[in-house]
Design a protein around this motif. Structure first.
Motif, mmCIF file in Angstrom:
data_model
loop_
_atom_site.group_PDB
_atom_site.id
_atom_site.type_symbol
_atom_site.label_atom_id
_atom_site.label_comp_id
_atom_site.label_asym_id
_atom_site.label_seq_id
_atom_site.Cartn_x
_atom_site.Cartn_y
_atom_site.Cartn_z
ATOM 1 N N ILE A 116 0.845 -1.200 0.000
ATOM 2 C CA ILE A 116 0.000 0.000 0.000
ATOM 3 C C ILE A 116 0.876 1.245 0.000
ATOM 4 O O ILE A 116 0.676 2.170 -0.792
ATOM 5 N N SER A 117 1.887 1.256 0.878
ATOM 6 C CA SER A 117 2.693 2.481 0.990
ATOM 7 C C SER A 117 3.487 2.749 -0.287
ATOM 8 O O SER A 117 3.728 3.898 -0.631
ATOM 9 N N GLN A 118 3.864 1.701 -1.008
ATOM 10 C CA GLN A 118 4.616 1.900 -2.249
ATOM 11 C C GLN A 118 3.723 2.083 -3.474
ATOM 12 O O GLN A 118 4.230 2.305 -4.578
ATOM 13 N N SER A 119 2.390 1.960 -3.302
ATOM 14 C CA SER A 119 1.479 2.108 -4.445
ATOM 15 C C SER A 119 0.572 3.326 -4.331
ATOM 16 O O SER A 119 0.171 3.895 -5.335
ATOM 17 N N LYS A 120 0.218 3.722 -3.121
ATOM 18 C CA LYS A 120 -0.858 4.707 -2.916
ATOM 19 C C LYS A 120 -0.551 6.063 -3.551
ATOM 20 O O LYS A 120 0.614 6.424 -3.714
ATOM 21 N N ARG A 121 -1.633 6.779 -3.890
ATOM 22 C CA ARG A 121 -1.459 8.150 -4.380
ATOM 23 C C ARG A 121 -1.183 9.035 -3.177
ATOM 24 O O ARG A 121 -1.946 9.033 -2.202
ATOM 25 N N SER A 122 -0.122 9.813 -3.238
ATOM 26 C CA SER A 122 0.349 10.505 -2.036
ATOM 27 C C SER A 122 -0.659 11.522 -1.497
ATOM 28 O O SER A 122 -0.688 11.784 -0.304
ATOM 29 N N LYS A 123 -1.504 12.078 -2.382
ATOM 30 C CA LYS A 123 -2.456 13.082 -1.885
ATOM 31 C C LYS A 123 -3.801 12.468 -1.495
ATOM 32 O O LYS A 123 -4.669 13.172 -0.973
ATOM 33 N N GLY A 124 -3.975 11.183 -1.746
ATOM 34 C CA GLY A 124 -5.248 10.534 -1.443
ATOM 35 C C GLY A 124 -5.462 10.352 0.048
ATOM 36 O O GLY A 124 -4.522 10.406 0.846
#
Ligand SMILES: *Cc1c(COP(=O)(O)O)cnc(C)c1O
Length: 381
Positions: A69-77
């Motif tokens: 999750i941490s390496q895939s997520k959109r940072s502003k989401g």
């Protein structure tokens, strides 16, 4: 003590992994993605995924989810969209990544994330969606085409496939493992109670080599090749001893897969024979060839899962109710946003998990089904 316990994990015996232990003593490499971890990853990719994609071992699937999750997520989401009908590890992993779980319903029949609701929610939340985390319910395969579409739109997807290791999408093709070719991360658990049980362990698979590389790096303190932390990291590494057990487990996994499938067939046969599937009992509509962790069944509308578990217990048979309470009903997750969860709430009242372990035979299964049959429970639908 129950005469018939729910699970009786039977992990690989020591004589099967001692030769791998000898290799550890020869190399004196005990961790840090050593030769046995490497060999295991390589064998998984060639044997189970037909050579397509990359994989990294992790200490357990919860850590695997956190890293994926941490390496895939959109940072502003802000939101991690997921079904409420999953194990607590899914929303917990999102929380550890600083995200808020956003719970959606499941589809009747296959008990997987409701795709219509998902489409509406993604439209409604827009840029606030950080990631989508579907769960491959009870080890089933699922249609990943809709999730490929989200990936193409730039919305990350991580699949919680914790109990799907060994599940193939096509019986004719051994290397058609669930998740093969998927560009997002697919996370598997090797906990002792899972079908591919090694104690504690897991694996993250993806067709995206770069994503696996980053997960591997963040699982080793975010170190670059010069041992400088360049990513938010932690320690998720599986020891070489565990990798030895994993390799020995893989050596004999075909027999385990076959045996678990046979037990599922026995159950199905007995349930049909006793006429229970015409009397309101329901099985999950599962796709692919599943290596079941336990047997999930939906009790008739007139019969709560509590009553079923109690009656089984009075015959010295241990049953559980995964996943009841559903996540949104648990204290830690009650405050989070959610859509209508009608199917989830209905299933949480009726889901029963029946025993599955390797020595279960037709006689014991008949005994279990007989107790279910004694409960009657005509469907009120
Ligand atoms: C078992 C399971 C996990 C957790 O796996 P661990 O390896 O025990 O961390 C996560 N999600 C689901 C759906 C599971 O069934």
């Amino acid at each position: 003590m129950f005469e018939i316990p729910f699970l009786r994990p039977n992990l690989v015996k020591k004589d099967r992994f001692l030769s791998y232990y000898d290799k550890i003593e020869a190399t004196r490499i005990y961790s840090n993605y050593g030769p046995l971890n490497h060999l295991f990853e390589e064998r998984v990719i060639t044997q189970m995924f037909g050579g397509a994609g990359s994989a990294v071992t992790v200490h357990n699937a919860t850590i695997g989810l956190i890293l994926a999750i941490s390496q895939s997520k959109r940072s502003k989401g802000k939101y991690a969209i997921m079904p409420s009908f999953t194990f607590a590890a899914t929303p917990l992993a999102a929380e550890w990544c600083g995200l808020e779980p956003y719970f959606l319903d499941i589809e009747p029949g296959n008990w997987q994330l409701n795709r219509e609701q998902l489409e509406l929610t993604v439209k409604q939340l827009g840029d606030e969606v950080a990631i989508i985390i579907p769960y491959a319910t009870f080890g089933s395969s699922m249609d990943l085409s809709v999730y490929n579409m989200y990936l193409q739109q730039g919305i990350p997807v991580v699949i919680d496939a914790a109990s799907s290791f060994g599940t193939v999408t096509s019986e004719e093709d051994e290397a058609s493992h669930f998740g093969r070719g998927f560009e997002g991360a697919v996370v598997f658990s090797f906990h002792a109670t899972k079908s591919f049980g090694i104690g504690e362990g897991g694996l993250v698979y993806s067709m995206n080599h770069d994503l696996i590389k980053r997960i591997r790096q963040s699982g080793n303190f975010g170190f670059s090749s010069s041992r400088e932390s360049v990513l938010q990291g932690l320690n998720s590494k599986m020891s070489e001893y565990t990798a030895a057990v994993a390799l020995a487990t893989l050596d004999q996994f075909e027999a385990v897969q076959k045996n678990r499938k046979t037990i599922y067939e026995y159950y199905l046969h007995e349930l049909c024979h006793a006429g229970l599937l015409e009397r309101g009992w329901l099985m999950q509509e599962s796709q692919g060839s599943v290596v079941h962790q336990f047997i999930s069944i939906h009790s008739p509308d007139s019969l709560s899962n509590g009553e079923v578990v109690e009656t089984l217990a009075s015959s010295s048979i241990e049953a559980r109710t995964y996943f009841s309470p559903a996540c949104h009903q648990q204290k830690q997750f009650q405050g989070y946003s959610r859509d209508s969860l009608q199917v989830t709430e209905q299933l949480a009242k009726h889901i029963v998990s029946l025993p599955l372990w390797e020595e279960l035979d037709e006689i014991i299964i008949r005994r279990i089904v007989k107790v279910l049959g004694s409960l009657g429970g005509e469907s009120t639908r």
